[in-house]
Scaffold this active site. Structure first.
Site, short mmCIF file in Angstrom:
data_model
loop_
_atom_site.label_atom_id
_atom_site.label_comp_id
_atom_site.label_asym_id
_atom_site.label_seq_id
_atom_site.Cartn_x
_atom_site.Cartn_y
_atom_site.Cartn_z
N ASP A 7 40.53 53.51 44.38
CA ASP A 7 39.76 54.52 43.67
C ASP A 7 38.29 54.09 43.73
O ASP A 7 37.94 53.14 44.44
CB ASP A 7 40.30 54.73 42.24
CG ASP A 7 39.95 53.57 41.29
OD1 ASP A 7 39.42 52.54 41.75
OD2 ASP A 7 40.22 53.72 40.08
N HIS A 8 37.46 54.79 42.95
CA HIS A 8 36.02 54.47 42.97
C HIS A 8 35.75 53.04 42.48
O HIS A 8 34.84 52.39 42.96
CB HIS A 8 35.25 55.49 42.10
CG HIS A 8 35.81 55.63 40.73
ND1 HIS A 8 37.03 56.26 40.49
CD2 HIS A 8 35.38 55.20 39.52
CE1 HIS A 8 37.30 56.23 39.19
NE2 HIS A 8 36.32 55.58 38.58
N CYS A 64 41.72 48.97 42.59
CA CYS A 64 41.02 49.78 41.59
C CYS A 64 40.14 48.82 40.79
O CYS A 64 39.90 47.70 41.25
CB CYS A 64 41.99 50.58 40.72
SG CYS A 64 43.09 49.63 39.67
N GLY A 65 39.66 49.24 39.65
CA GLY A 65 38.74 48.37 38.90
C GLY A 65 39.39 47.05 38.52
O GLY A 65 38.84 45.98 38.77
N THR A 66 40.57 47.15 37.93
CA THR A 66 41.30 45.94 37.52
C THR A 66 42.46 45.60 38.45
O THR A 66 42.97 44.48 38.40
CB THR A 66 41.90 46.12 36.12
OG1 THR A 66 42.79 47.25 36.17
CG2 THR A 66 40.81 46.34 35.08
N GLY A 67 42.92 46.57 39.20
CA GLY A 67 44.16 46.43 39.98
C GLY A 67 45.38 46.82 39.18
O GLY A 67 46.45 47.07 39.74
N ILE A 68 45.23 46.89 37.86
CA ILE A 68 46.39 47.09 36.99
C ILE A 68 46.93 48.53 37.07
O ILE A 68 48.13 48.75 37.18
CB ILE A 68 46.05 46.71 35.53
CG1 ILE A 68 45.72 45.22 35.45
CG2 ILE A 68 47.21 47.05 34.61
CD1 ILE A 68 45.14 44.79 34.10
N MET A 70 46.62 50.64 39.52
CA MET A 70 47.26 50.79 40.84
C MET A 70 48.62 50.11 40.84
O MET A 70 49.60 50.62 41.40
CB MET A 70 46.38 50.18 41.93
CG MET A 70 45.17 50.99 42.31
SD MET A 70 45.63 52.58 43.07
CE MET A 70 44.07 53.01 43.85
N HIS A 97 58.70 34.75 47.90
CA HIS A 97 59.81 34.82 46.93
C HIS A 97 60.18 36.24 46.51
O HIS A 97 61.37 36.53 46.32
CB HIS A 97 59.47 34.02 45.67
CG HIS A 97 59.51 32.53 45.89
ND1 HIS A 97 59.56 31.62 44.87
CD2 HIS A 97 59.49 31.79 47.03
CE1 HIS A 97 59.59 30.38 45.35
NE2 HIS A 97 59.53 30.47 46.67
N HIS A 132 66.31 33.89 47.37
CA HIS A 132 65.32 34.88 46.93
C HIS A 132 65.79 36.29 47.26
O HIS A 132 65.46 37.24 46.55
CB HIS A 132 63.97 34.61 47.58
CG HIS A 132 63.48 33.21 47.31
ND1 HIS A 132 63.17 32.77 46.05
CD2 HIS A 132 63.31 32.15 48.14
CE1 HIS A 132 62.80 31.51 46.10
NE2 HIS A 132 62.89 31.11 47.36
C1 RB5 Z 1 38.42 53.50 36.67
O1 RB5 Z 1 37.38 53.56 35.78
C2 RB5 Z 1 39.42 52.42 36.25
O2 RB5 Z 1 40.09 52.82 35.10
C3 RB5 Z 1 40.38 52.14 37.37
O3 RB5 Z 1 39.67 51.75 38.50
C4 RB5 Z 1 41.39 51.02 37.15
O4 RB5 Z 1 40.76 49.85 36.72
C5 RB5 Z 1 42.56 51.35 36.36
O5 RB5 Z 1 43.46 50.54 36.14
#
Ligand code: RB5
Length: 145
Positions: A7-8, A64-68, A70, A97, A132
């Site tokens: 994402d952005h 994404c910003g945190t990867g979380i 996604m 694994h 595994h």
């Molecule tokens: C976008 O602002 C942010 O929420 C997204 O990139 C991501 O970090 C979500 O988990």
């Protein structure tokens, strides 16, 4: 083939990783986004994960910003084992694994050089199978719970 998307929040790091893939001779397909305009990460996760679960891509990378976000989206897709990594050891172990088939990264969490090292570990390590495999099979049977 490696399917990659962001994402952005992950756009800048995704471009750096695409350069890394090119420099290292990987075949890849970029599923967007293609600029910094705000978009919804689930839409990109769906494109990349469909490519991996259908077998069109060998592995996927989502940023994404945190990867979380996604990661959460990716792991809702059947056949997807997505690993959120911010260190190289985890990236290696999740291939060996867990047979992870999608790597998720936080573009606002880790720097470009560490991200490239993480991608290198993820792409160059193989699933070890054996005990595994039994565990991964049990993991996949949880899709039916
Ligand atoms: C976008 O602002 C942010 O929420 C997204 O990139 C991501 O970090 C979500 O988990």
């Amino acid at each position: 083939m490696i399917a990659i998307g962001s994402d952005h929040g992950g756009f800048e790091l995704k471009n750096i990783l695409i350069d890394y893939l090119k420099e290292n001779g990987y075949d890849y397909k970029d599923f967007g986004c293609y600029d910094t305009k705000s978009i919804d990460y689930p839409d990109i996760a769906k494109l990349v994960c469909s490519e991996v679960s259908s077998g069109n891509a060998d592995l996927g990378i989502l940023v994404c910003g945190t990867g979380i976000g996604m990661n959460m989206c990716a792991n809702k897709h059947k056949g997807i084992r997505a690993a959120q990594c911010s260190d190289t050891f985890s990236a290696k172990m999740t291939r060996q694994h867990n047979n992870a088939n999608v790597l998720t990264l936080g573009g606002r969490v880790i720097g470009p050089e560490l991200a490239k090292e993480i991608v290198r570990e993820f792409l160059t390590n193989e699933f070890l199978g054996g005990r595994h495999e039994t565990r991964v099979n049990k993991m996949m049977s949880l899709e039916e719970v």
